[in-house]
Design a protein around this motif. Structure first.
Motif, short mmCIF file in Angstrom:
data_model
loop_
_atom_site.label_atom_id
_atom_site.label_comp_id
_atom_site.label_asym_id
_atom_site.label_seq_id
_atom_site.Cartn_x
_atom_site.Cartn_y
_atom_site.Cartn_z
N VAL A 79 0.84 -1.20 0.00
CA VAL A 79 0.00 0.00 0.00
C VAL A 79 0.87 1.25 0.00
O VAL A 79 0.63 2.20 -0.74
N ARG A 80 1.91 1.25 0.81
CA ARG A 80 2.81 2.41 0.85
C ARG A 80 3.52 2.59 -0.49
O ARG A 80 3.73 3.72 -0.93
N PHE A 81 3.87 1.50 -1.13
CA PHE A 81 4.50 1.58 -2.45
C PHE A 81 3.54 2.23 -3.44
O PHE A 81 3.91 3.16 -4.17
N VAL A 82 2.29 1.78 -3.44
CA VAL A 82 1.30 2.33 -4.36
C VAL A 82 1.07 3.80 -4.05
O VAL A 82 1.02 4.64 -4.96
N ASP A 83 0.96 4.15 -2.76
CA ASP A 83 0.79 5.56 -2.38
C ASP A 83 1.97 6.40 -2.86
O ASP A 83 1.79 7.48 -3.41
#
Length: 187
Positions: A15-19
C-alpha cells in the motif's frame, strides 16, 4: 515452463508503495501542467480533480462500510480514520506517508488537527514552491477541496469546511486544520 515468481517483497509495504508511486505521479502531473499552462491553471485543475476524487472516495467508503449520513465532526473524524486505515496508514500519518498529525479538539461542530510534519508541504518545497507558504501549497489547497468533496457525499444536511492556519513558532506544529460543520449552502 515454470511460472515466473516476482522478486520478494513485504506485502504490508504494498500500500505504501502504491501511495508513493501515486504521489510521485500526482506531483509530476501538477508540475507538467504548471510548466505548460501556468501555476494558477495548474492549481485550479488540481483542486477540481481532488474535489471530484474526494466525492468518489466518500461514495466508495460508504459502499464498503455501509455507513449512513454523517452529521457531525465526530463522525467525520471516524470517516477520516477509516480512510487512512483503508490506505494502510496509521492515523498519525493521515495526510500522506511521512506526515504526522493528531486530533487536538473534537466536538459535534468542529474537528481540529495539529500537523507536526507535512509530507504535502515537503513535496511543494522540494518542487521549489516554498515561497507559496504553508496553506497555499497545491497539496494544502487540494486537501481543503477533498474535505469539501467528502462532505458533499457524507451528509445531506451539512457541509464540512476546512480552514488551515500556520502553527505557532516553536510549538512543533507546522499547521492546524479546523474542520467545521455548517448547514448545507451556508458555507
Amino acid at each position: 515452463m515454470e511460472p515466473i515468481a516476482p522478486f520478494p517483497f513485504d506485502p504490508a509495504s504494498a500500500v505504501r508503495f502504491v501511495d508513493a508511486c501515486w504521489f510521485s505521479h500526482d506531483g509530476q502531473w501538477f508540475l507538467k501542467v504548471k510548466d505548460r499552462f501556468g501555476l494558477e491553471t495548474a492549481m485550479e485543475l488540481n483542486e477540481a480533480a481532488v474535489h471530484a476524487m474526494g466525492k468518489i472516495e466518500a461514495r466508495r467508503i460508504r459502499e464498503l462500510t455501509g455507513i449512513g449520513d454523517i452529521d457531525d465532526c465526530t463522525g467525520f473524524a471516524r470517516f477520516m480514520e477509516t480512510f487512512w486505515a483503508l490506505r494502510g496508514m496509521p492515523p498519525s500519518e493521515g495526510f500522506m506517508p511521512g506526515s504526522a498529525w493528531r486530533i487536538v479538539s473534537l466536538d459535534a461542530d468542529h474537528l481540529e488537527v495539529a500537523v507536526s510534519r507535512c509530507g504535502l508541504a515537503e513535496m511543494a518545497i522540494a518542487a521549489k514552491m516554498g515561497a507559496m507558504g504553508a496553506g497555499n501549497f497545491p497539496g494544502c489547497r487540494g486537501f481543503r477541496r477533498r474535505i469539501q468533496g467528502w462532505g458533499l457525499v457524507l451528509s445531506s444536511r451539512y457541509d464540512f469546511l476546512d480552514e488551515e492556519s500556520p502553527g505557532e513558532s516553536g510549538s512543533g506544529v507546522v499547521c492546524r486544520h479546523r474542520i467545521s460543520r455548517v448547514p448545507k449552502g451556508s458555507g
